[in-house]
Write a protein that holds these residues in place. Structure first.
Motif, mmCIF file in Angstrom:
data_model
loop_
_atom_site.group_PDB
_atom_site.id
_atom_site.type_symbol
_atom_site.label_atom_id
_atom_site.label_comp_id
_atom_site.label_asym_id
_atom_site.label_seq_id
_atom_site.Cartn_x
_atom_site.Cartn_y
_atom_site.Cartn_z
ATOM 1 N N LEU A 82 90.501 34.137 -50.836
ATOM 2 C CA LEU A 82 91.160 33.752 -49.587
ATOM 3 C C LEU A 82 90.193 33.105 -48.602
ATOM 4 O O LEU A 82 90.561 32.815 -47.458
ATOM 5 C CB LEU A 82 91.804 34.980 -48.938
ATOM 6 C CG LEU A 82 92.951 35.631 -49.725
ATOM 7 C CD1 LEU A 82 93.355 36.954 -49.092
ATOM 8 C CD2 LEU A 82 94.145 34.684 -49.808
ATOM 9 N N GLY A 83 88.931 32.900 -49.023
ATOM 10 C CA GLY A 83 87.938 32.273 -48.163
ATOM 11 C C GLY A 83 87.297 33.212 -47.157
ATOM 12 O O GLY A 83 86.613 32.754 -46.237
ATOM 13 N N ARG A 84 87.459 34.513 -47.338
ATOM 14 C CA ARG A 84 86.904 35.484 -46.389
ATOM 15 C C ARG A 84 85.623 36.072 -46.994
ATOM 16 O O ARG A 84 85.534 37.248 -47.332
ATOM 17 C CB ARG A 84 87.955 36.545 -46.086
ATOM 18 C CG ARG A 84 89.212 35.926 -45.484
ATOM 19 C CD ARG A 84 90.401 36.867 -45.356
ATOM 20 N NE ARG A 84 90.206 37.889 -44.349
ATOM 21 C CZ ARG A 84 91.205 38.588 -43.810
ATOM 22 N NH1 ARG A 84 92.461 38.329 -44.166
ATOM 23 N NH2 ARG A 84 90.965 39.523 -42.920
ATOM 24 N N ASP A 85 84.611 35.205 -47.128
ATOM 25 C CA ASP A 85 83.405 35.557 -47.872
ATOM 26 C C ASP A 85 82.583 36.646 -47.199
ATOM 27 O O ASP A 85 82.010 37.510 -47.868
ATOM 28 C CB ASP A 85 82.532 34.307 -48.077
ATOM 29 C CG ASP A 85 83.200 33.302 -48.993
ATOM 30 O OD1 ASP A 85 84.120 33.697 -49.731
ATOM 31 O OD2 ASP A 85 82.802 32.119 -48.965
ATOM 32 N N ALA A 86 82.455 36.607 -45.886
ATOM 33 C CA ALA A 86 81.636 37.602 -45.195
ATOM 34 C C ALA A 86 82.203 39.003 -45.401
ATOM 35 O O ALA A 86 81.459 39.967 -45.629
ATOM 36 C CB ALA A 86 81.542 37.276 -43.709
ATOM 37 N N GLU A 87 83.535 39.125 -45.349
ATOM 38 C CA GLU A 87 84.157 40.433 -45.566
ATOM 39 C C GLU A 87 83.996 40.875 -47.014
ATOM 40 O O GLU A 87 83.795 42.061 -47.309
ATOM 41 C CB GLU A 87 85.633 40.365 -45.178
ATOM 42 C CG GLU A 87 85.838 40.183 -43.671
ATOM 43 C CD GLU A 87 87.177 39.568 -43.334
ATOM 44 O OE1 GLU A 87 87.834 40.087 -42.423
ATOM 45 O OE2 GLU A 87 87.553 38.567 -43.980
ATOM 46 N N ALA A 88 84.056 39.904 -47.947
ATOM 47 C CA ALA A 88 83.836 40.228 -49.354
ATOM 48 C C ALA A 88 82.412 40.726 -49.579
ATOM 49 O O ALA A 88 82.175 41.696 -50.307
ATOM 50 C CB ALA A 88 84.109 39.004 -50.229
ATOM 51 N N GLN A 89 81.440 40.072 -48.937
ATOM 52 C CA GLN A 89 80.038 40.476 -49.083
ATOM 53 C C GLN A 89 79.819 41.879 -48.529
ATOM 54 O O GLN A 89 79.079 42.687 -49.102
ATOM 55 C CB GLN A 89 79.126 39.491 -48.367
ATOM 56 C CG GLN A 89 77.642 39.830 -48.442
ATOM 57 C CD GLN A 89 77.133 39.816 -49.866
ATOM 58 O OE1 GLN A 89 77.317 38.826 -50.585
ATOM 59 N NE2 GLN A 89 76.504 40.895 -50.303
ATOM 60 N N ALA A 90 80.454 42.215 -47.419
ATOM 61 C CA ALA A 90 80.306 43.555 -46.842
ATOM 62 C C ALA A 90 80.819 44.623 -47.800
ATOM 63 O O ALA A 90 80.235 45.705 -47.923
ATOM 64 C CB ALA A 90 81.059 43.627 -45.514
ATOM 65 N N ILE A 91 81.902 44.314 -48.502
ATOM 66 C CA ILE A 91 82.435 45.262 -49.486
ATOM 67 C C ILE A 91 81.459 45.436 -50.641
ATOM 68 O O ILE A 91 81.199 46.559 -51.098
ATOM 69 C CB ILE A 91 83.810 44.773 -49.990
ATOM 70 C CG1 ILE A 91 84.834 44.862 -48.863
ATOM 71 C CG2 ILE A 91 84.265 45.588 -51.194
ATOM 72 C CD1 ILE A 91 86.184 44.265 -49.225
ATOM 73 N N LEU A 92 80.873 44.349 -51.138
ATOM 74 C CA LEU A 92 79.920 44.443 -52.243
ATOM 75 C C LEU A 92 78.665 45.204 -51.839
ATOM 76 O O LEU A 92 78.077 45.931 -52.650
ATOM 77 C CB LEU A 92 79.557 43.044 -52.744
ATOM 78 C CG LEU A 92 80.698 42.281 -53.432
ATOM 79 C CD1 LEU A 92 80.226 40.899 -53.838
ATOM 80 C CD2 LEU A 92 81.208 43.047 -54.634
ATOM 81 N N ASP A 93 78.225 45.049 -50.602
ATOM 82 C CA ASP A 93 77.081 45.830 -50.123
ATOM 83 C C ASP A 93 77.405 47.322 -50.152
ATOM 84 O O ASP A 93 76.555 48.151 -50.491
ATOM 85 C CB ASP A 93 76.699 45.397 -48.706
ATOM 86 C CG ASP A 93 76.081 44.011 -48.660
ATOM 87 O OD1 ASP A 93 75.612 43.544 -49.717
ATOM 88 O OD2 ASP A 93 76.074 43.392 -47.581
#
Length: 655
Positions: free
Chosen positions: A429-440
């Protein structure tokens, strides 16, 4: 097939893990098994609530409520029943286990720095610098391997779209570095610079200490599994947190059962199918050794969607029982839709943990008409198309979970796979920063739960459930964590346990080989042998030798042939692991044919005497690749058969 070579435990990286949505399997007995566990008590806890029908909202009387240990399935309290108004009210006493963690130790030797710059943006789209170090400062130029969030390998020399990528270095001898995450905020041609560091790398490769904290320090808050049973309704299991000193009001809505399929399976596994009222086909595949004893499994379809937080549902759902059961290897759940207008593109299967909390399945495979994923325990499952906000909300709830005790690797996999799936959806959905926070957060959960496990005492017999849990936690550690104490700790422990448990077995060869050149020549060789093998001092490797017996019958130019002989066989091989976590044995079978031989020819004229010859010795080298399963068979050319017998590679159930 992708393979992961298992190396000597003296080296710091044990598996060459393919970074994909993880393979991310259960035990209903005493899974705790650790003298370091101390028992906590929650006494006089008040619970109450109402049980209703999800469709009609009518009260359900005489429904049975039990409280279970959410990991082992053990009954903690039972025989609570609803009255005529669907209400229940009880005071219960519960016992749980809490375990403290301890720090871990010892660094990796193949090192890779963090990326710089990271993230890569249009403003800083300069050369990307990667520094690395090799043991003993040997000069070497590794290869960079890059995977997208779905685990697919990408060409880093070409144009890359925005998103999150997982990278590692592969060295000349096959070893790989720890993995690193890279974020591209926009499409880009990546410019790389590899720079080998000699001597002491100092802070370049320094990693932070894992977050060591208490897990399940019981007393005032405990998580339990409510099990609600009523004839005509699907058995429901839902996780709830109980708080000491208050009335824990917990309401549930049951779903009436549709169609059912009931099958008893054993260690060989099998397939169970059922169709719902919409004619959707639901298939549950249980792999070999997922069950350690015969187990009766029931698939019950729903005609009405159970309550869940995903607004756009595409499948009413299915209940898999016995509820809470955890197979030792992941099972596969597949839904094939009868309707042709179901949009599966952004959909996922999910486990309904609570009415406001679901966990999407990992390793999702989607076609235009079906959706499939791995499951780690039996419960209620449904499917839907979550929104971005729903993904963020559910990922936040998942981040609070993980293993319920140090040996609960299934609980860790449930949460890790779910959060990776949420991150994948958000990236789409283009929400990369939120995706990165989840992976962290995924990394933090793995560090926490893997540390909790590795710091427990090794049981006297580690070749059962302990080795199984160690294998699964090690997959997470070697896939997601950077070099450091925990990686080295797992490398050493896996080497120790696999060497203790050993690799022993034999390979039976049963060949029926025909050579013919009609009408002049025909012979038939019958070859039988049992070649034993054992593990070597080099971790993951095996060796063996033996002899096979050969009998020959045939004809040549009118003469009859009767022959005998022996073949000398030497074998060597290694234990490997594929990207799904399945073990294989790669064998090199070296057969010296006709080490001894005596072929007697009987001419067609009885007056001519028979004569005997010896066959020339020659050597065949044959690669064999067995799934590491007792009884695995390889057939070739309708003439050659090898059967694998394993004595102790896979665990027996430990009492």
């Amino acid at each position: 097939m992708l393979r992961l070579n298992i190396f000597n435990p003296r080296n710091s990286i044990l598996f060459l893990i393919v970074l994909s949505i993880l393979p991310l399997t259960s035990y209903t007995g005493n899974i705790y098994g650790s003298p370091s566990s101390d028992l906590k008590t929650m006494s006089a806890c008040q619970i109450s609530g109402i049980i209703t029908d999800v469709s009609t909202l009518a009260a359900i009387d005489n429904a049975k409520i039990s409280l279970l240990n959410p990991v082992t399935g053990d009954v903690l309290y039972t025989d609570i029943y609803t009255d005529g108004s669907g209400s229940y009210d009880a005071t219960v006493n519960l016992n749980f286990t809490s375990v403290r963690t301890r720090p871990s130790a010892a660094p990796s030797s193949y090192l890779m720095s963090e990326f710089h710059p990271n993230p890569v943006t249009p403003e800083n789209n300069e050369t990307l610098t990667i520094q690395y170090q090799v043991p003993d400062n040997e000069l070497e130029t590794p290869i960079l391997e890059m995977y997208n969030i779905l685990g697919r390998k990408v060409n880093h020399h070409g144009f890359l779209t925005s998103g999150i990528y997982i990278c590692r270095l592969r060295f000349n001898n096959g070893y790989v570095s720890e993995s690193r995450k890279l974020m591209l905020t926009s499409g880009s041609f990546l410019k790389l610079s590899l720079n080998q560091i000699f001597g002491n790398p100092g802070q370049t490769f320094k990693s932070s200490e894992p977050d060591v904290r208490l897990i399940k320090e019981a007393g005032d808050t405990l998580e339990v599994l409510f099990k609600i049973e009523k004839t005509g309704y699907a058995c429901m299991e839902r996780s709830r947190k109980l708080i000491q000193g208050i009335n824990n009001e917990t309401n549930f809505s049951l779903v009436q059962i549709g169609n059912q399929s009931i099958v008893t399976l054993d260690t060989t596994g099998g397939i169970i199918t059922v169709a719902n009222s919409r004619n959707d086909s639901i298939t549950l595949t249980i792999p070999r050794y997922a069950l350690w004893e015969p187990t009766t499994i029931t698939l019950s379809t729903f005609d009405t969607q159970p309550n869940n937080p995903i607004h756009n549902n595409i499948f009413p759902g299915v209940n898999i029982s016995p509820g809470g059961f955890r197979p030792h290897r992941p099972a596969s759940l597949k839904v094939t839709f009868a309707a042709t207008d179901v949009d599966t593109n952004l959909s996922t299967l999910f486990y309904i943990k609570q009415s406001d909390f679901v966990l999407p399945l990992g390793k999702i495979a989607v076609t235009d008409s079906s959706i499939e994923g791995d499951i780690y325990h039996f419960s209620d499952y449904s499917a839907g198309d979550p929104s971005g906000n729903e993904a963020i909300d559910q990922a936040g709830k998942a981040a609070e979970g993980g293993a319920l005790n140090p040996f609960d690797w299934q609980g860790t996999y449930d949460v890790v796979e779910a959060m990776i799936r949420w991150a994948d959806m958000l990236q789409g959905l283009g929400r990369d920063a939120e995706a990165q926070a989840i992976l962290d957060k995924v990394r933090e959960i793995i560090e926490r739960d893997a540390s909790n496990f590795i710091n427990q005492p090794v049981p006297e017999n580690p070749c059962g459930w302990y080795k199984n849990a160690l294998t699964k936690f090690s997959e997470l550690v070697f896939s997601f964590l950077v070099y450091g104490d925990l990686v080295s700790q797992y490398s050493a422990r896996v080497g120790e346990i696999f060497n203790r448990c050993g690799i022993q077995g034999d390979i039976v060869c049963q060949h029926d080989i025909v050579h013919e050149a009609p009408p002049y020549y025909y012979d038939r060789w019958i070859v039988n042998g049992i070649i034993p093998f054992i593990g070597t001092e080099e971790f993951g490797h095996l060796t063996g030798h033996g002899v096979s017996d050969v009998t020959v019958t045939g004809q040549a130019g009118g003469a009859s042939i009767i022959g005998f002989g022996t073949n000398t066989i030497t074998l060597s091989g290694e234990l490997t692991n594929d990207y799904q976590g399945d073990f294989w044995l790669d064998i090199e079978w070296i057969e010296e044919c006709w080490t001894t031989s005596s072929w007697t020819f009987y001419p067609p004229d009885p007056d001519d005497p028979p004569f005997t010859i010896s066959q020339p010795i020659h050597t065949d080298v044959i690669p064999l690749n067995f799934p590491a399963l007792n009884g695995a068979v390889i057939h070739r050319f309708n003439a050659y058969t090898w059967i694998l017998n394993l004595y102790n590679l896979f665990p027996e159930v430990e009492e």
